[in-house]
Design a protein around this motif. Structure first.
Motif, mmCIF file in Angstrom:
data_model
loop_
_atom_site.group_PDB
_atom_site.id
_atom_site.type_symbol
_atom_site.label_atom_id
_atom_site.label_comp_id
_atom_site.label_asym_id
_atom_site.label_seq_id
_atom_site.Cartn_x
_atom_site.Cartn_y
_atom_site.Cartn_z
ATOM 1 N N GLU A 7 30.741 60.693 44.488
ATOM 2 C CA GLU A 7 30.621 60.758 42.558
ATOM 3 C C GLU A 7 29.392 61.730 42.088
ATOM 4 O O GLU A 7 29.282 62.761 41.327
ATOM 5 N N VAL A 8 28.545 60.819 42.927
ATOM 6 C CA VAL A 8 27.140 61.793 42.270
ATOM 7 C C VAL A 8 26.903 62.728 42.721
ATOM 8 O O VAL A 8 26.526 64.022 41.708
ATOM 9 N N MET A 9 27.110 63.048 44.355
ATOM 10 C CA MET A 9 26.759 64.855 44.106
ATOM 11 C C MET A 9 28.097 65.631 43.117
ATOM 12 O O MET A 9 27.420 67.058 43.081
ATOM 13 N N GLY A 10 29.394 65.452 43.457
ATOM 14 C CA GLY A 10 29.975 66.178 42.463
ATOM 15 C C GLY A 10 29.821 65.896 41.162
ATOM 16 O O GLY A 10 30.154 67.497 40.246
ATOM 17 N N ALA A 11 29.198 64.956 40.890
ATOM 18 C CA ALA A 11 28.645 65.416 38.582
ATOM 19 C C ALA A 11 27.294 65.903 38.748
ATOM 20 O O ALA A 11 27.444 66.769 37.742
ATOM 21 N N SER A 12 26.623 66.741 39.791
ATOM 22 C CA SER A 12 25.388 67.088 39.808
ATOM 23 C C SER A 12 26.065 68.631 39.680
ATOM 24 O O SER A 12 25.248 68.881 38.711
ATOM 25 N N CYS A 13 27.638 68.560 40.559
ATOM 26 C CA CYS A 13 27.813 70.186 40.482
ATOM 27 C C CYS A 13 28.152 70.331 38.887
ATOM 28 O O CYS A 13 27.948 71.247 38.361
ATOM 29 N N VAL A 20 34.679 71.336 40.131
ATOM 30 C CA VAL A 20 34.637 71.772 41.590
ATOM 31 C C VAL A 20 35.290 69.923 41.989
ATOM 32 O O VAL A 20 35.446 68.772 41.057
ATOM 33 N N LEU A 21 35.665 70.841 43.448
ATOM 34 C CA LEU A 21 36.429 69.400 43.823
ATOM 35 C C LEU A 21 36.149 69.058 45.277
ATOM 36 O O LEU A 21 35.622 70.000 46.174
ATOM 37 N N ALA A 22 35.995 67.892 45.724
ATOM 38 C CA ALA A 22 35.075 67.560 47.103
ATOM 39 C C ALA A 22 36.125 68.016 48.157
ATOM 40 O O ALA A 22 36.830 67.878 48.325
ATOM 41 N N ALA A 23 35.175 68.732 49.136
ATOM 42 C CA ALA A 23 35.777 69.326 50.379
ATOM 43 C C ALA A 23 35.809 68.790 51.853
ATOM 44 O O ALA A 23 36.633 68.321 52.209
ATOM 45 N N LYS A 24 34.731 68.035 51.462
ATOM 46 C CA LYS A 24 34.130 67.271 52.504
ATOM 47 C C LYS A 24 32.644 66.765 52.573
ATOM 48 O O LYS A 24 31.731 67.431 51.627
ATOM 49 N N ILE A 25 32.374 65.461 52.578
ATOM 50 C CA ILE A 25 31.542 64.543 52.327
ATOM 51 C C ILE A 25 31.223 64.169 54.046
ATOM 52 O O ILE A 25 32.225 63.927 54.406
ATOM 53 N N GLU A 26 29.863 64.764 53.814
ATOM 54 C CA GLU A 26 29.009 63.290 55.093
ATOM 55 C C GLU A 26 28.369 62.118 54.797
ATOM 56 O O GLU A 26 27.595 62.982 54.303
ATOM 57 N N VAL A 76 35.099 75.150 43.551
ATOM 58 C CA VAL A 76 34.840 75.838 42.051
ATOM 59 C C VAL A 76 36.470 75.650 42.255
ATOM 60 O O VAL A 76 36.922 76.306 42.767
ATOM 61 N N VAL A 77 37.333 74.664 41.273
ATOM 62 C CA VAL A 77 38.758 75.114 41.133
ATOM 63 C C VAL A 77 38.873 75.585 39.329
ATOM 64 O O VAL A 77 37.874 75.333 38.466
ATOM 65 N N SER A 78 39.340 76.968 39.262
ATOM 66 C CA SER A 78 40.052 77.055 37.980
ATOM 67 C C SER A 78 40.541 76.118 37.022
ATOM 68 O O SER A 78 40.612 75.089 37.175
ATOM 69 N N PRO A 79 39.613 76.184 35.262
ATOM 70 C CA PRO A 79 40.572 74.787 34.542
ATOM 71 C C PRO A 79 41.749 74.752 34.952
ATOM 72 O O PRO A 79 42.408 74.012 34.876
#
Length: 90
Positions: A7-13, A20-26, A76-79
């Motif tokens: 959530e935090v990493m996505g929110a920073s974007c 954006v949507l997450a594709a991969k997190i480690e 990045v995902v279009s609206p």
């Protein structure tokens, strides 16, 4: 901790203006996060490659200990695409 770093990493974007949507997190777990304690969650985009954003994040306890670190790849995902996905049409 993994869900919170996601959530935090996505929110920073999103705060940087990228939908954006997450594709991969480690995630690397370093220490237990004490229950009922206070923690700081940090996230930031570190590299942008077209539609791909690479992020970093970490969780720091109130004692200053790094409890977990993470990296993420977000796309990045279009609206329009995002709206379709949220409506279950994707």
């Amino acid at each position: 901790m993994a869900a919170l770093l996601d959530e935090v990493m996505g929110a920073s974007c999103w705060l940087a203006g990228h939908r954006v949507l997450a594709a991969k997190i480690e995630i690397e777990f370093k220490k237990s996060l004490p229950l009922l304690g206070v923690a700081t969650f940090e996230g930031k985009p570190v590299r942008i490659e077209g539609r791909r954003l690479v992020t970093e994040g970490r969780i720091v306890s109130d004692r200053g200990e790094v409890c977990a670190t993470g990296t993420g790849l977000f796309i990045v995902v279009s609206p329009e695409r995002l709206a379709a996905m949220m409506a279950g049409r994707a």
